[in-house]
Scaffold this motif. Structure first.
Motif, short mmCIF file in Angstrom:
data_model
loop_
_atom_site.label_atom_id
_atom_site.label_comp_id
_atom_site.label_asym_id
_atom_site.label_seq_id
_atom_site.Cartn_x
_atom_site.Cartn_y
_atom_site.Cartn_z
N GLY A 88 27.63 -12.04 4.12
CA GLY A 88 26.91 -10.95 3.33
C GLY A 88 27.36 -9.61 3.50
N VAL A 89 28.48 -9.25 3.74
CA VAL A 89 29.04 -7.97 3.77
C VAL A 89 30.22 -7.78 2.84
CG1 VAL A 89 28.64 -7.53 6.17
CG2 VAL A 89 30.88 -8.77 5.89
N CYS A 90 30.55 -6.55 2.56
CA CYS A 90 31.89 -6.43 1.95
C CYS A 90 32.85 -5.11 2.39
CB CYS A 90 31.68 -6.17 0.30
SG CYS A 90 30.47 -4.84 -0.20
N VAL A 91 33.84 -5.10 1.94
CA VAL A 91 34.84 -3.86 2.26
C VAL A 91 35.35 -3.43 0.99
CG1 VAL A 91 37.03 -4.39 2.97
CG2 VAL A 91 35.71 -3.80 4.49
N ALA A 92 35.50 -2.01 0.91
CA ALA A 92 35.79 -1.36 -0.15
C ALA A 92 36.99 -0.53 0.21
CB ALA A 92 34.77 -0.66 -1.19
N ASP A 93 38.10 -0.35 -0.79
CA ASP A 93 39.21 0.29 -0.14
C ASP A 93 39.27 1.19 -1.46
OD1 ASP A 93 40.09 -0.59 2.28
OD2 ASP A 93 41.14 -2.31 1.41
N TYR A 94 39.27 2.63 -1.16
CA TYR A 94 39.35 3.46 -2.38
C TYR A 94 40.75 4.11 -2.39
CZ TYR A 94 34.22 3.04 -2.42
OH TYR A 94 32.88 2.43 -2.33
N ALA A 95 41.61 4.19 -3.36
CA ALA A 95 42.95 4.63 -3.23
C ALA A 95 43.04 5.54 -4.49
CB ALA A 95 43.78 3.60 -3.35
N LYS A 96 43.80 6.71 -4.03
CA LYS A 96 44.24 7.66 -4.85
C LYS A 96 45.77 7.85 -5.04
CE LYS A 96 43.61 12.00 -7.08
NZ LYS A 96 43.06 12.12 -8.51
N ASP A 97 46.42 7.49 -6.40
CA ASP A 97 47.77 7.26 -6.56
C ASP A 97 48.38 6.81 -5.40
OD1 ASP A 97 47.68 9.16 -8.77
OD2 ASP A 97 47.67 11.07 -7.26
N GLY A 98 47.98 5.47 -5.33
CA GLY A 98 48.54 4.41 -4.51
C GLY A 98 48.25 4.58 -3.17
N ARG A 99 47.72 5.47 -2.65
CA ARG A 99 47.36 5.49 -1.25
C ARG A 99 46.02 5.53 -0.83
NH1 ARG A 99 50.30 11.27 -0.69
NH2 ARG A 99 49.82 11.43 1.32
N VAL A 100 45.49 4.75 -0.17
CA VAL A 100 44.32 4.52 0.36
C VAL A 100 43.62 5.88 0.91
CG1 VAL A 100 42.68 3.37 1.91
CG2 VAL A 100 44.48 2.08 0.90
N CYS A 101 42.65 6.58 0.26
CA CYS A 101 41.99 7.63 1.01
C CYS A 101 40.64 7.27 1.85
CB CYS A 101 41.82 8.42 -0.17
SG CYS A 101 40.95 7.93 -1.73
N LYS A 102 40.15 6.01 1.57
CA LYS A 102 38.83 5.87 1.89
C LYS A 102 38.81 4.30 2.21
CE LYS A 102 33.83 6.67 1.39
NZ LYS A 102 32.89 7.28 0.52
N THR A 103 38.15 3.72 3.45
CA THR A 103 37.93 2.50 3.60
C THR A 103 36.28 2.37 4.02
OG1 THR A 103 40.08 2.00 3.98
CG2 THR A 103 38.51 0.27 4.84
#
Length: 101
Positions: free
Chosen positions: A61-76
């Protein structure tokens, strides 16, 4: 009885595609990528990318989101639920980064 919110289906309706599926672990990985032309000083126009990759673990019941700008992860970000709250947080994060969900 009201239908339970399905995060994976909601993301698919908003342009996310299934990147991978792990049947044994019950996880599905969805991804969406945005493109935007930006003006860079001393360089000119450049294509910038922004992507969100979401791993949904239905059994837990959980999820993880990786946010990337120009190919580099900026937030998890870990979300304690796979409901509407997690979906709205992803929409707002993309909006604050300058992209239409």
């Amino acid at each position: 009885m009201a239908k339970k919110f399905d995060l994976a289906e909601a993301l698919k309706l908003h342009g996310f595609a299934v990147k991978d599926y792990h049947g044994g672990g019950g996880a599905v990985i969805l991804r969406r990528k945005w493109y935007q032309e930006v003006e860079v000083v001393w360089y000119g126009k450049k294509l910038s990318t922004y992507s969100i990759e979401v791993s949904i673990y239905e059994a837990a019941g959980v999820c993880v989101a990786d946010y990337a700008k120009d190919g580099r992860v900026c937030k998890t970000r870990w979300y304690n639920s796979i409901g509407k709250r997690a979906f709205n947080a992803m929409v707002e994060t993309a909006r604050c980064a300058g992209y239409e969900f």
